[in-house]
Scaffold this active site. Structure first.
Site, mmCIF file in Angstrom:
data_model
loop_
_atom_site.group_PDB
_atom_site.id
_atom_site.type_symbol
_atom_site.label_atom_id
_atom_site.label_comp_id
_atom_site.label_asym_id
_atom_site.label_seq_id
_atom_site.Cartn_x
_atom_site.Cartn_y
_atom_site.Cartn_z
ATOM 1 N N HIS A 48 39.289 -45.105 -16.671
ATOM 2 C CA HIS A 48 38.673 -45.490 -17.938
ATOM 3 C C HIS A 48 37.271 -44.885 -18.069
ATOM 4 O O HIS A 48 36.256 -45.563 -17.907
ATOM 5 C CB HIS A 48 38.618 -47.016 -18.063
ATOM 6 C CG HIS A 48 39.945 -47.609 -18.401
ATOM 7 N ND1 HIS A 48 40.263 -48.932 -18.162
ATOM 8 C CD2 HIS A 48 41.047 -47.066 -18.972
ATOM 9 C CE1 HIS A 48 41.507 -49.160 -18.565
ATOM 10 N NE2 HIS A 48 41.997 -48.042 -19.056
ATOM 11 N N HIS A 81 45.550 -47.312 -12.756
ATOM 12 C CA HIS A 81 45.706 -48.738 -13.019
ATOM 13 C C HIS A 81 47.098 -49.265 -12.667
ATOM 14 O O HIS A 81 47.313 -50.474 -12.651
ATOM 15 C CB HIS A 81 45.413 -49.026 -14.495
ATOM 16 C CG HIS A 81 44.121 -48.420 -14.946
ATOM 17 N ND1 HIS A 81 44.058 -47.261 -15.679
ATOM 18 C CD2 HIS A 81 42.844 -48.801 -14.720
ATOM 19 C CE1 HIS A 81 42.784 -46.957 -15.902
ATOM 20 N NE2 HIS A 81 42.034 -47.867 -15.335
ATOM 21 N N HIS A 131 44.696 -55.542 -20.435
ATOM 22 C CA HIS A 131 44.266 -54.482 -19.519
ATOM 23 C C HIS A 131 45.489 -53.847 -18.859
ATOM 24 O O HIS A 131 46.432 -54.535 -18.473
ATOM 25 C CB HIS A 131 43.326 -55.054 -18.454
ATOM 26 C CG HIS A 131 42.605 -54.002 -17.667
ATOM 27 N ND1 HIS A 131 43.167 -53.354 -16.595
ATOM 28 C CD2 HIS A 131 41.367 -53.462 -17.813
ATOM 29 C CE1 HIS A 131 42.307 -52.481 -16.100
ATOM 30 N NE2 HIS A 131 41.203 -52.523 -16.830
ATOM 31 N N GLU A 133 46.009 -52.587 -15.966
ATOM 32 C CA GLU A 133 46.319 -53.037 -14.610
ATOM 33 C C GLU A 133 47.110 -54.341 -14.639
ATOM 34 O O GLU A 133 48.085 -54.510 -13.896
ATOM 35 C CB GLU A 133 45.032 -53.221 -13.808
ATOM 36 C CG GLU A 133 45.305 -53.670 -12.380
ATOM 37 C CD GLU A 133 44.053 -54.043 -11.614
ATOM 38 O OE1 GLU A 133 44.121 -54.969 -10.782
ATOM 39 O OE2 GLU A 133 42.997 -53.416 -11.855
ATOM 40 N N CYS A 201 38.414 -55.490 -5.788
ATOM 41 C CA CYS A 201 38.275 -54.353 -4.877
ATOM 42 C C CYS A 201 36.861 -54.273 -4.313
ATOM 43 O O CYS A 201 35.894 -54.752 -4.909
ATOM 44 C CB CYS A 201 38.684 -53.062 -5.574
ATOM 45 S SG CYS A 201 37.398 -52.260 -6.532
ATOM 46 N N SER A 230 36.698 -52.009 -17.427
ATOM 47 C CA SER A 230 36.546 -53.427 -17.092
ATOM 48 C C SER A 230 35.453 -53.644 -16.060
ATOM 49 O O SER A 230 34.607 -54.528 -16.203
ATOM 50 C CB SER A 230 37.877 -53.989 -16.577
ATOM 51 O OG SER A 230 37.737 -55.331 -16.164
ATOM 52 N N ASN A 231 35.446 -52.837 -14.998
ATOM 53 C CA ASN A 231 34.468 -53.097 -13.940
ATOM 54 C C ASN A 231 33.044 -52.819 -14.416
ATOM 55 O O ASN A 231 32.106 -53.490 -14.002
ATOM 56 C CB ASN A 231 34.814 -52.302 -12.677
ATOM 57 C CG ASN A 231 34.400 -50.848 -12.740
ATOM 58 O OD1 ASN A 231 33.289 -50.484 -12.391
ATOM 59 N ND2 ASN A 231 35.310 -50.000 -13.200
ATOM 60 N N SER A 273 34.288 -45.844 -12.446
ATOM 61 C CA SER A 273 34.958 -44.686 -13.049
ATOM 62 C C SER A 273 33.979 -43.755 -13.755
ATOM 63 O O SER A 273 34.396 -42.850 -14.467
ATOM 64 C CB SER A 273 36.033 -45.165 -14.032
ATOM 65 O OG SER A 273 35.507 -46.100 -14.956
#
Length: 321
Positions: A48, A81, A131, A133, A201, A230-231, A273
């Protein structure tokens, strides 16, 4: 003169930017283009980040929303993902040459989902339903999985207290937010099973911890990352939860001058990312605004490396470095 009278400076978080899973996924696309030649089709965005997607598109990668859009028999790369078994089956039916760039940490969550389903558990999947994932993980046991996106959802589940349940999480969530949801679920289901180690993670954990560390000494936090990352979004939320002003900066052109008004210290980080070139561009722009002093704050050392699929290495070991 700034509000505090201090000289302007930047505190740069370390670790930041690409994680091992992202490096591996991008290298998979690059190696596939070298081996097979363009076009190589990628289902969804490989990671992403718009800068990464644009760069790979210029080299001949074609990004599609569904494997149905890939010509029969062509090369199709699954994004970092992950995908559901239904997507894999459809790719096989269409005789696609599949290269799987699923992050190994996401693949571990898929394995946990299959194990819970095999053991007859209802799976409580903590994450965001839209999402990619979560869509992939959900697809491994759709009849046994309930997506839990908040403490309120956890408290309102209609399952019996003695239901046999296990929980999993999207890997890119906020540690604090996830902990609150897990606590709410444990209060409802005391016998609930969970992963031996958390599913979030290592890279998400490390980047959130680093943001907390620099937020304590910064007037403003800037997180480089795309709006669908997202992260990266979680990192902004973590910074704001510490009381700092914080903004997501997809690219340097998105930096707004008014954010810097009355600011002496800017903390900078980047989602897992986001490429380092975008961080460098942001630092250059901040220097133009007087933030020339640079301090590095390192809170962890990352040395994780994931190997490439054997289909790209002719059976030889290779690493995404």
């Amino acid at each position: 003169m700034t509000r505090t009278g201090r000289s302007k400076k930047v505190i740069l978080a370390e670790p930041r930017g690409f994680c091992a899973g992202v490096r591996r996924a991008i290298l998979i696309v690059e190696e596939a283009l070298t081996k097979y030649g363009p076009p190589v089709y990628v289902r969804k965005e490989i990671v992403h980040n718009q800068h990464v997607v644009r760069s790979l598109r210029q080299r001949g990668a074609v990004f599609v929303e569904s494997e149905e859009e890939v010509p029969e028999g062509a090369v199709c790369i699954f994004s970092a993902h992950g995908v559901s078994p239904a997507v894999r089956a459809n790719a096989t039916r269409r005789e696609l040459t599949v290269i799987d760039a699923t992050c190994p940490l996401v693949a571990k969550v898929h394995q946990e989902a299959r194990r819970h389903a095999r053991d007859g558990k209802t799976i409580l999947l903590i994450g965001h339903a839209n999402h990619e994932e979560v869509e992939g993980t959900f697809g491994h046991a759709p009849d046994r999985t309930i997506i839990v996106d908040s403490v309120e959802t956890a408290q309102n589940l209609t399952l019996a207290p003695d239901a046999t349940v296990g929980y999993l999480t999207q890997t890119t969530l906020s540690l604090d937010e996830t902990s609150d949801i897990v606590d709410a679920l444990n209060a409802r289901f005391p016998a609930m099973a969970g992963p031996a180690k958390g599913d979030i993670c290592y890279a998400s954990q490390n980047r959130q911890n680093a943001v907390k560390a620099i937020a304590a000494r910064s007037d403003l936090i800037l997180v480089v990352g795309s709006t669908n990352s997202s992260n990266s979004i979680r990192m902004v939320e973590v910074a704001r939860n510490t009381g700092a002003a914080a903004h997501l900066v997809p690219e340097v052109a998105d930096l707004r001058e008014e954010w810097l008004r009355d600011v002496s210290v800017v903390g900078v980080s980047a989602g897992a990312s986001a490429p380092e070139i975008l961080v460098e561009q942001l630092l250059d722009r901040l220097a133009e605004h007087g933030f020339r002093d640079l301090e590095l704050e390192q809170t962890a050392v990352e040395n994780v490396v994931f190997g490439l699929p054997s289909s790209l290495t002719n059976g030889e070991s290779a690493h995404a470095s």
